[in-house]
Design a protein around this motif. Sequence first.
Motif, PDB file in Angstrom:
ATOM      1  N   PHE A  37       3.192   4.993   7.141  1.00 58.11           N
ATOM      2  CA  PHE A  37       3.098   3.553   6.867  1.00 58.11           C
ATOM      3  C   PHE A  37       4.280   3.080   6.031  1.00 58.11           C
ATOM      4  O   PHE A  37       4.832   1.996   6.260  1.00 58.11           O
ATOM      5  CB  PHE A  37       1.783   3.234   6.145  1.00 58.11           C
ATOM      6  CG  PHE A  37       0.575   3.215   7.042  1.00 58.11           C
ATOM      7  CD1 PHE A  37       0.625   2.628   8.290  1.00 58.11           C
ATOM      8  CD2 PHE A  37      -0.625   3.777   6.617  1.00 58.11           C
ATOM      9  CE1 PHE A  37      -0.493   2.609   9.120  1.00 58.11           C
ATOM     10  CE2 PHE A  37      -1.742   3.766   7.441  1.00 58.11           C
ATOM     11  CZ  PHE A  37      -1.681   3.177   8.691  1.00 58.11           C
ATOM     12  N   MET A  38       4.685   3.892   5.057  1.00 63.78           N
ATOM     13  CA  MET A  38       5.812   3.502   4.208  1.00 63.78           C
ATOM     14  C   MET A  38       7.134   3.659   4.949  1.00 63.78           C
ATOM     15  O   MET A  38       8.026   2.812   4.829  1.00 63.78           O
ATOM     16  CB  MET A  38       5.809   4.342   2.925  1.00 63.78           C
ATOM     17  CG  MET A  38       4.634   4.039   1.998  1.00 63.78           C
ATOM     18  SD  MET A  38       4.763   4.844   0.381  1.00 63.78           S
ATOM     19  CE  MET A  38       4.489   6.548   0.840  1.00 63.78           C
ATOM     20  N   ALA A  39       7.266   4.732   5.731  1.00 62.89           N
ATOM     21  CA  ALA A  39       8.515   4.983   6.457  1.00 62.89           C
ATOM     22  C   ALA A  39       8.792   3.916   7.508  1.00 62.89           C
ATOM     23  O   ALA A  39       9.953   3.583   7.783  1.00 62.89           O
ATOM     24  CB  ALA A  39       8.466   6.362   7.118  1.00 62.89           C
ATOM     25  N   THR A  40       7.732   3.360   8.099  1.00 59.00           N
ATOM     26  CA  THR A  40       7.904   2.324   9.126  1.00 59.00           C
ATOM     27  C   THR A  40       7.989   0.932   8.525  1.00 59.00           C
ATOM     28  O   THR A  40       8.131  -0.050   9.268  1.00 59.00           O
ATOM     29  CB  THR A  40       6.736   2.367  10.125  1.00 59.00           C
ATOM     30  OG1 THR A  40       5.490   2.291   9.420  1.00 59.00           O
ATOM     31  CG2 THR A  40       6.773   3.654  10.945  1.00 59.00           C
ATOM     32  N   GLY A  41       7.887   0.825   7.211  1.00 63.67           N
ATOM     33  CA  GLY A  41       8.008  -0.464   6.549  1.00 63.67           C
ATOM     34  C   GLY A  41       6.731  -1.284   6.544  1.00 63.67           C
ATOM     35  O   GLY A  41       6.735  -2.437   6.103  1.00 63.67           O
ATOM     36  N   ILE A  42       5.647  -0.714   7.039  1.00 70.38           N
ATOM     37  CA  ILE A  42       4.368  -1.433   7.035  1.00 70.38           C
ATOM     38  C   ILE A  42       3.900  -1.658   5.603  1.00 70.38           C
ATOM     39  O   ILE A  42       3.441  -2.748   5.243  1.00 70.38           O
ATOM     40  CB  ILE A  42       3.289  -0.658   7.827  1.00 70.38           C
ATOM     41  CG1 ILE A  42       3.717  -0.466   9.280  1.00 70.38           C
ATOM     42  CG2 ILE A  42       1.952  -1.372   7.741  1.00 70.38           C
ATOM     43  CD1 ILE A  42       3.878  -1.747  10.069  1.00 70.38           C
ATOM     44  N   LEU A  43       4.025  -0.641   4.781  1.00 61.61           N
ATOM     45  CA  LEU A  43       3.666  -0.734   3.370  1.00 61.61           C
ATOM     46  C   LEU A  43       4.876  -0.427   2.505  1.00 61.61           C
ATOM     47  O   LEU A  43       5.714   0.410   2.869  1.00 61.61           O
ATOM     48  CB  LEU A  43       2.541   0.255   3.033  1.00 61.61           C
ATOM     49  CG  LEU A  43       1.185   0.084   3.730  1.00 61.61           C
ATOM     50  CD1 LEU A  43       0.224   1.198   3.292  1.00 61.61           C
ATOM     51  CD2 LEU A  43       0.580  -1.283   3.436  1.00 61.61           C
ATOM     52  N   THR A  44       4.967  -1.110   1.377  1.00 61.07           N
ATOM     53  CA  THR A  44       5.991  -0.758   0.395  1.00 61.07           C
ATOM     54  C   THR A  44       5.539   0.501  -0.330  1.00 61.07           C
ATOM     55  O   THR A  44       4.351   0.853  -0.298  1.00 61.07           O
ATOM     56  CB  THR A  44       6.174  -1.901  -0.621  1.00 61.07           C
ATOM     57  OG1 THR A  44       4.958  -2.038  -1.376  1.00 61.07           O
ATOM     58  CG2 THR A  44       6.498  -3.215   0.088  1.00 61.07           C
ATOM     59  N   PRO A  45       6.468   1.195  -1.011  1.00 57.06           N
ATOM     60  CA  PRO A  45       6.035   2.373  -1.780  1.00 57.06           C
ATOM     61  C   PRO A  45       4.921   2.060  -2.775  1.00 57.06           C
ATOM     62  O   PRO A  45       3.994   2.854  -2.946  1.00 57.06           O
ATOM     63  CB  PRO A  45       7.320   2.810  -2.490  1.00 57.06           C
ATOM     64  CG  PRO A  45       8.410   2.379  -1.554  1.00 57.06           C
ATOM     65  CD  PRO A  45       7.945   1.080  -0.976  1.00 57.06           C
ATOM     66  N   ALA A  46       5.007   0.895  -3.411  1.00 52.56           N
ATOM     67  CA  ALA A  46       3.960   0.521  -4.374  1.00 52.56           C
ATOM     68  C   ALA A  46       2.612   0.376  -3.679  1.00 52.56           C
ATOM     69  O   ALA A  46       1.575   0.819  -4.191  1.00 52.56           O
ATOM     70  CB  ALA A  46       4.339  -0.785  -5.071  1.00 52.56           C
ATOM     71  N   GLU A  47       2.612  -0.238  -2.487  1.00 51.46           N
ATOM     72  CA  GLU A  47       1.372  -0.409  -1.741  1.00 51.46           C
ATOM     73  C   GLU A  47       0.865   0.927  -1.196  1.00 51.46           C
ATOM     74  O   GLU A  47      -0.336   1.183  -1.167  1.00 51.46           O
ATOM     75  CB  GLU A  47       1.588  -1.387  -0.589  1.00 51.46           C
ATOM     76  CG  GLU A  47       1.854  -2.824  -1.042  1.00 51.46           C
ATOM     77  CD  GLU A  47       2.328  -3.710   0.095  1.00 51.46           C
ATOM     78  OE1 GLU A  47       2.091  -4.929   0.018  1.00 51.46           O
ATOM     79  OE2 GLU A  47       2.948  -3.180   1.053  1.00 51.46           O
ATOM     80  N   GLY A  48       1.787   1.765  -0.747  1.00 48.06           N
ATOM     81  CA  GLY A  48       1.394   3.051  -0.187  1.00 48.06           C
ATOM     82  C   GLY A  48       0.767   3.974  -1.205  1.00 48.06           C
ATOM     83  O   GLY A  48      -0.245   4.639  -0.924  1.00 48.06           O
ATOM     84  N   PHE A  49       1.347   4.015  -2.406  1.00 47.94           N
ATOM     85  CA  PHE A  49       0.841   4.919  -3.445  1.00 47.94           C
ATOM     86  C   PHE A  49      -0.288   4.306  -4.268  1.00 47.94           C
ATOM     87  O   PHE A  49      -0.817   4.965  -5.169  1.00 47.94           O
ATOM     88  CB  PHE A  49       1.972   5.330  -4.389  1.00 47.94           C
ATOM     89  CG  PHE A  49       2.978   6.254  -3.753  1.00 47.94           C
ATOM     90  CD1 PHE A  49       2.615   7.528  -3.348  1.00 47.94           C
ATOM     91  CD2 PHE A  49       4.280   5.839  -3.532  1.00 47.94           C
ATOM     92  CE1 PHE A  49       3.533   8.383  -2.757  1.00 47.94           C
ATOM     93  CE2 PHE A  49       5.214   6.684  -2.938  1.00 47.94           C
ATOM     94  CZ  PHE A  49       4.835   7.954  -2.548  1.00 47.94           C
ATOM     95  N   ALA A  50      -0.665   3.071  -3.952  1.00 51.92           N
ATOM     96  CA  ALA A  50      -1.703   2.386  -4.737  1.00 51.92           C
ATOM     97  C   ALA A  50      -3.039   3.113  -4.672  1.00 51.92           C
ATOM     98  O   ALA A  50      -3.871   2.981  -5.575  1.00 51.92           O
ATOM     99  CB  ALA A  50      -1.862   0.947  -4.249  1.00 51.92           C
TER     100      ALA A  50
END
Length: 592
Positions: A37-50
């Motif tokens: 999700f983060m690699a494809t730009g769907i989520l930002t790192p902050a959103e991904g690790f939330a």
Amino acid sequence: MTVEIGIVLGIILLAVILFVTERLSIDTVAILTMVLFMATGILTPAEGFAGFSNPATITVASMFIISSAIFKSGALSNVGLCLTRIGRKSYLLCLLLLMLIAGSLSAFINDTAVVALLMPVVIQVSKDIRVSPSKLLIPLSFGSLMGGVCTLIGTSTNILVSGIAEAQGLEPLQMFEFLPAGIWFLVAGILYMFFIGRYLLPDRKLAENLSEEFGLGNYITEIVLLPGSPSVGVPLQQSNLVRDLDIEVMQVTRDKERLQVFPSLILRANDVLKVLIGVEKLKKLKQDQGVKLKSERKFRDEDVGMYDSMLYEAIVTPNSYMEGKSLKELNFRAYNYGASVLAIRHRDEIVHEKLAHVKLSAGDVLLITANSDQAEKLRQNDDILIISQTVRSEFKYGKIVPVMLISIGVVLAAATGLVPIVLSAMVGVVAMVIFKCIRLDEAYDAIDWKVIFMLGGVLSMGAALEKTGAAKLLADYLIIGVGQYGPHALLSVFFFTTFMTTNFMSNNATAALLAPIAIVTAQELGVSERPFLMAVAYAASLSFMTPMGYQTNTMIYGPGNYRFSDYLKVGTPLNLLFWILASLIIPFFFPL
């Protein structure tokens, strides 16, 4: 359908396939999903690790520690004794009491830990009253699952759904909000097992001893190493007997003195080796010019009698480090001070040959020969659970009072709304450490880090579904297909879809996938989100149809000598009963 939605649905489809096929561990799939999700730009790192800072993840970690402190205090040491006394009087009373105890404990303590506590007791009781363990272990697992849905902290799934609701701006689920409908599920489930389910349980024949139970048709053979043997002068693990023939050496006698067996033990000429060996290998051994056969006979339990050695059954626990690894990769014998595995019950088969190369799975049962010191080390290993002997935990009066007071305080503080559950749980953990109810290193060990990483990863699915509008798209399709029949029908569909999906993939992953869709569906219909969230939470934990549907089902699979069809036979009517019951009582307790 947008490109972003297509990417999200594609990643989730990949995750579902990996969850179901178990090609990778659950936590690995969850983290992979988050990274994609983060690699494809769907989520930002902050959103991904939330997900790792989500109250649900922190609460689950805290409850692992609190549950461990309760068990270590010995507060539950008399539970097994009570069950044993009742079991010796009546199987039916034992069945009822077992499900009530398992359900009551699981409402406040991790259900996997409850099953781990009671399983050795249940197996011993079954032997005492001459009833097959298969008649009691499924009721144990099912009872713990039904009790777990009665409170917020009863199962990690409830906490996860509450965290998803809170992340989307809704009120978090309350401590005893689950109780009214949960009690109905528990009572209905116990009545089902008492009047119907017990007749559907398999009755596997009891073996006289562990060697018979594991079908050890192998031979115990004593061989003498001749001076010219290539095994003389080399460590046991590197000898041709172990390396080439893969023979299990159980005992070494040198100059009439019995030696404790270690992989690094240097073999000498005229050593007498007691080995466990199959018929084909025995033929090869007879042709070996470096050894002389002294005697051979059928294996018996007493053949392990060396240095107080005994036979033990132990299961590979869910989320164990040993999953997916072989005994050779784990260096099992060296790590456990010489304890040896003689057989492995792997799903529906018992493996005797090439044990060192068998890839272990959760629920596999190992037949181990070990002395008292080795057995004690095995008991301290969280990756396996000894189930063939019951050892009551020490009753520690100095710890029981503070442990129980702190635990009750955690529940009451959250139940009364004084503080959020995540805060009360964290305060409870800190208090447990300060009052020395549990050491800091024990607290770290108590946390099932695979579950924590899995929760942190799967929460990204909900975030991606909500952010891209994929949840709304899926909700619209559901409304178009079923909405014409009203919100009650949609609620019933969510319960059915959830429990069916949970039978084949992680319950937490199922909840993380369906809870966001349930929220959006309710909002699109203009009704309360609460009943839809509760339907997902209840159904994700009430999984009875397969051994992989829930961790406790997996744990009892090997010890109960069950088959896949046993779960279908007993669990399918129960799941259908709960589906009908849920469709009626959830809208009653949580109005649409």
